[in-house]
Each structure stands twice: as C-alpha cells, then as structure tokens.
Motif scaffolding. Structure first.
Motif, PDB file in Angstrom:
ATOM      1  N   PRO A 191       0.176  44.947  23.354  1.00 45.51           N
ATOM      2  CA  PRO A 191       0.608  45.079  24.743  1.00 45.51           C
ATOM      3  C   PRO A 191       2.106  45.407  24.712  1.00 45.51           C
ATOM      4  O   PRO A 191       2.851  44.806  23.936  1.00 45.51           O
ATOM      5  CB  PRO A 191       0.373  43.695  25.353  1.00 45.51           C
ATOM      6  CG  PRO A 191      -0.505  42.968  24.390  1.00 45.51           C
ATOM      7  CD  PRO A 191      -0.329  43.603  23.047  1.00 45.51           C
ATOM      8  N   GLY A 192       2.538  46.342  25.474  1.00 43.79           N
ATOM      9  CA  GLY A 192       3.965  46.684  25.498  1.00 43.79           C
ATOM     10  C   GLY A 192       4.379  47.691  24.434  1.00 43.79           C
ATOM     11  O   GLY A 192       5.568  47.992  24.302  1.00 43.79           O
ATOM     12  N   ALA A 193       3.408  48.226  23.679  1.00 42.77           N
ATOM     13  CA  ALA A 193       3.760  49.269  22.693  1.00 42.77           C
ATOM     14  C   ALA A 193       4.348  50.468  23.453  1.00 42.77           C
ATOM     15  O   ALA A 193       3.910  50.780  24.558  1.00 42.77           O
ATOM     16  CB  ALA A 193       2.514  49.699  21.928  1.00 42.77           C
ATOM     17  N   THR A 194       5.327  51.138  22.862  1.00 42.07           N
ATOM     18  CA  THR A 194       6.006  52.221  23.594  1.00 42.07           C
ATOM     19  C   THR A 194       5.204  53.518  23.493  1.00 42.07           C
ATOM     20  O   THR A 194       4.358  53.670  22.588  1.00 42.07           O
ATOM     21  CB  THR A 194       7.407  52.475  23.012  1.00 42.07           C
ATOM     22  OG1 THR A 194       7.219  52.925  21.660  1.00 42.07           O
ATOM     23  CG2 THR A 194       8.255  51.209  23.011  1.00 42.07           C
ATOM     24  N   THR A 195       5.521  54.454  24.386  1.00 40.67           N
ATOM     25  CA  THR A 195       4.843  55.760  24.344  1.00 40.67           C
ATOM     26  C   THR A 195       5.167  56.454  23.024  1.00 40.67           C
ATOM     27  O   THR A 195       4.320  57.160  22.456  1.00 40.67           O
ATOM     28  CB  THR A 195       5.345  56.674  25.499  1.00 40.67           C
ATOM     29  OG1 THR A 195       6.097  55.890  26.409  1.00 40.67           O
ATOM     30  CG2 THR A 195       4.223  57.346  26.200  1.00 40.67           C
ATOM     31  N   GLY A 196       6.375  56.229  22.530  1.00 39.51           N
ATOM     32  CA  GLY A 196       6.774  56.828  21.257  1.00 39.51           C
ATOM     33  C   GLY A 196       5.879  56.332  20.136  1.00 39.51           C
ATOM     34  O   GLY A 196       5.433  57.121  19.283  1.00 39.51           O
ATOM     35  N   GLN A 197       5.586  55.039  20.149  1.00 38.06           N
ATOM     36  CA  GLN A 197       4.725  54.474  19.088  1.00 38.06           C
ATOM     37  C   GLN A 197       3.301  55.027  19.200  1.00 38.06           C
ATOM     38  O   GLN A 197       2.684  55.373  18.191  1.00 38.06           O
ATOM     39  CB  GLN A 197       4.732  52.936  19.197  1.00 38.06           C
ATOM     40  CG  GLN A 197       6.073  52.345  18.789  1.00 38.06           C
ATOM     41  CD  GLN A 197       6.177  50.858  19.111  1.00 38.06           C
ATOM     42  OE1 GLN A 197       5.496  50.335  19.993  1.00 38.06           O
ATOM     43  NE2 GLN A 197       7.043  50.169  18.373  1.00 38.06           N
TER      44      GLN A 197
END
Ligand code: PEP
Ligand code: MN
Length: 455
Positions: free
Chosen positions: A7-13
């Motif tokens: 949860p909260g992983a970035t779009t970049g990741q």
C-alpha cells in the motif's frame, strides 16, 4: 504470477516493475485497486522474472498454480464490477435482471417486451439478432435489422441491450449497436471470436460451453482478458449431462465455485439452463440464493408462438411474478422507478386537465385501501389471539395444529365470496395466515414452558 505492491507504493515503483516484466518479453497487466496495485504477469517463460520480488515497493509475489491468471481471484482479490450502461454488475451490487426475447422477431415484439421488462424491474434488455440454431432450418434471426431494433428500443426505454455475436467479423458491427457482447455456449471455444471481443471496448458476457469444465471456461475468459478487455461477465447456462428431464443441467454449484476462483461477476441463465417455463422461476430464485450477480431470462409476449425457445420463455405475467418474488426476498430492490410507474404516468399525462379530480379520486381510493389494511391487520391480530387461546386450552403437550381442520379452512376460503382474487390467491393468503398463527402458538407455548407457572 501476481505481483502485489505495498500500500502506498509509488507510480515510479509500479512502472519499474512493469518495465522489468516487459523487458523479459512478458506481459504486465496493471490493476490499480483502492488500497494497492496488483500486476498480473503473463507469458510463456514466467521464471525469467522469478527474482522480481527484490524490486522496491513490492509486498509479495504470488505464483498462480492454475492456468488462468488474469481471471483468477488472486489477480483481483476484491472482485470486479462491470458497468453496463448505467448499471453495475458484480461486487455485491443488486441482482441485475437481463430479460427479453430469445430472438428479436419484430420491432413491436421487442418494444412490448422491453416496456414490460423495464416496468417489472429488469435493468438490461436481451434479444438475439444472429441465432446460432442447432438446425439450419430453424429461424436464424433477423440479423442486422434486429440490431437496429435493439438500438431503437434502447433509445426509447433507456435499457442497455445485450445480443449474441457469433463471428469475429461482426464484432465491429455489434460495437456500434449493443452495450454488451454475448458469446454463446456454442462459441465458448471459438478463440478467434474471444480475441476479437477482447479487443472491443464493450463488456462481454461469456456463456459456459455446454460441455466445458469450469477451468476451460475460465481459460476462455482469459483469452478475452489477455486481449485487453477487462469487462467480462460469466454466465452459467447449463451443461449437458446424462439427464434428459431438463434441456440442460443448470450447474448452480458453479456459482460458489467461481466465486472462490475468480473476481469476475457471475450470472445464470435459468431459461437455457432448464428449457422449461415452469422451472425458470425456481431456478432463478435458487441462482439468487447461491449468490449470482445477475440473471438472463427469456421473456416473450406470446411464448407458444415464439419463433425460438418458446418452451422456456416466460410470459409477461410469469415474468412479473418472478420479479415480485425476487423483490419479496429482497434480491431485487424496489427499483429506481416505482413499479407500474408508466401506468401512473399514463393517468397523469393523458388527461392533464382532469389531474386534480383524478388525483383526488385516486387519493380517496388509496386512503380507503389504507383503512382496509389496518382493519385486516387488526383482524389478523384478533385471529392470532384466539388461536393462541386454542393452543392454551389444548395444553402445551398437544400437537400444535389440526391438519384436517386447516384443510377444511383452506377449502372454505377458496369457495368463499368471489371477487378479483383467484381461488389460488386466497389459498396462498390463508396458507400464510395459518403459518403465522402456528408461529404465534409455538412462541406462546415456549414462553409458558420457560416462565414460572401461573397460579
Ligand atoms: C441465447 O442466450 O440466446 C443462447 C443461444 O444461449 P446459449 O448460447 O446459452 O445456448
Ligand atoms: Mn434462446
């Protein structure tokens, strides 16, 4: 393989995971959920990304052991809701009833059926245009003309429409006319067609092949999903077994089995599932009870003279009764428009000047009904009080009710005063009164048994 992001992983990741998957010649299907993003990995050599769990932002990597991936529940744990026009199918939404004729036979037949279906609470209109019939001599459908009628009637009623597409070359044509593309039982294994509907933007209702296992069916769904169309609804329509008493065997256990295995919405078709009009309503209710998200039901203005599947098509009255029952059991809510709304509108719009007196008369009649209902309720309570007295006199050990007397009472009720109610209506009303009375007697007996003895 399913990659579950934190949860909260970035779009970049998420992008990095997607790029890594694609760089290894595999496909990544990203699905952004409310809490977390999930990425389905599909391709022949999944082991190429077996170390992907090392990338930042990943919570876990799940190896899917069944052959379907995108259709699997792991891929989309919270379930999928498919939007059809302004109706949502799946994810605990209201049971969506899709109703209409097996085949579109004329503009008038479709229009009449659509109006009735809508009035009774159906949310989607069905109607076959190109009919895949077992015999080449049977009615094959009106083809393109039927699609035009469907589009016309959708304009008129606002009901989204579903129709079966039988050939990949017709998908574009269907896209222009209908809201849901149906893939029929005979075409569940038509992989060219599955890929073609997979490229459409329209939701797809995929029927189970009548000789297909659940796994084969989910793999057929996988073809559509893997071609890019995520809006797939599964429809159990009966399978061929050794049983000949019904046209097919409606496999209701498929509903909970699918619920555990896939996130896709599930509807049933008790019309093709049974092939017989009297069996449609019971199996529709049973489908709702096992948790189906919707029903596909054949309805015709004149079933005995239908050009296809008359034996399994409900008449308007039969359909209305089924919808009443679905509402009574609260599988279907009262609806966005009150039932019989069109009739009320007709009264008001046809005689605008007469609206006030008409309204007053209507008001008076309705308040008369309210008074009658109150009297009936008071009488029912009085009747139940007497029944409880009878039970007390009989004593708590005696068997609760006198079956012969109840039968006589039911017979008397049906031969009583005549009026708009049919004898069967009276029988069922008195049947309900007797059941309720017995309940009151039982409750009273149980209370007396547990409370201290009266002096
Ligand atoms: C239909 O729904 O019109 C139909 C032909 O159904 P099935 O593909 O289930 O036989
Ligand atoms: Mn049919």
């Amino acid at each position: 393989m399913i990659v579950v992001m934190r949860p909260g992983a970035t779009t970049g990741q998420v992008d990095e995971v997607r790029r890594t998957i694609e760089a290894h010649g595999l496909q990544a299907f990203v699905s952004v959920g409310q809490e977390r993003t999930i990425i389905g990995v599909v391709g022949a050599e999944i082991e190429r990304v077996s170390h992907i769990g090392m990338l930042p932002g990943i919570d876990q990597v799940i190896r899917v052991t069944h052959p379907y991936k995108l259709a699997s529940r792991e891929h989309h744990a919270e379930g999928t809701r498919v939007r059809v026009g302004d109706v949502d199918v799946g994810l605990g939404e209201e049971l969506v009833v899709m109703a209409g004729p097996c085949a579109v036979e004329s503009r008038d037949q479709l229009r009449q059926t659509a109006r009735t279906a809508k009035r009774e609470g159906a949310r989607v209109l069905r109607g076959g245009a190109f009919k895949p019939r077992s015999s080449p001599y049977s009615f094959q459908g009106l083809g393109r003309q039927a699609l035009e009628y469907l589009a016309e009637v959708r304009e008129e009623t606002g009901l989204p429409v579903i129709s079966e597409v039988t050939d990949a070359s017709e998908v574009e044509l269907f896209d222009r006319y209908v809201d849901v593309l149906q893939v029929g039982s005979r075409n569940m294994h038509n992989f060219v067609l599955l890929r073609a509907v997979g490229q459409s933007r329209r939701p797809v209702l995929l029927k189970r092949g009548f000789a297909a296992t659940i796994e084969e069916w989910l793999l057929a769904a996988e073809y559509v999903l893997a071609s890019g169309n995520t809006n797939v609804i599964l429809c159990e329509r009966g399978i061929r077994t050794f049983e000949t008493a019904t046209r097919n065997t409606l496999d209701l256990s498929a509903v909970p089995v699918l619920r555990a295995r896939t996130h896709l919405p599930i509807v049933t078709d008790p019309s093709h599932g049974t092939g017989q009009r009297p069996l449609v309503a019971p199996m529709a209710l049973a489908s709702a009870a096992v948790g189906a998200d919707g029903l596909l039901i054949e309805v015709h203005p004149d079933p005995p003279n239908a050009r296809s599947d008359g034996d399994q098509s409900l008449s308007f009255d039969e359909f209305a009764e089924l919808m009443d029952e679905l509402r009574r059991l609260q599988f279907v809510r009262l609806g966005h428009e009150p039932r019989r709304a069109h009739e009320a509108t007709t009264i008001e719009t046809e005689a605008p000047q007469a609206a006030a007196p008409g309204g007053a008369a209507l008001g008076e009649l309705r308040s008369h009904i309210d008074t009658l209902d109150q009297r009936i309720a008071a009488l029912l309570q009085e009747r139940a009080t007497v029944a409880v007295e009878v039970q007390r006199l009989r004593g708590s050990e005696a068997h609760g009710h006198d079956v012969a007397r109840e039968r006589e009472l039911l017979e008397r009720a049906t031969s009583g005063p005549s009026g708009p109610l049919a004898p069967e209506d009276l029988t069922s009303i008195f049947g309900a009164i007797l059941r309720a009375s017995r309940g009151a007697q039982r409750r009273d007996r149980d209370q007396t048994a547990t409370s201290p003895r009266r002096p």
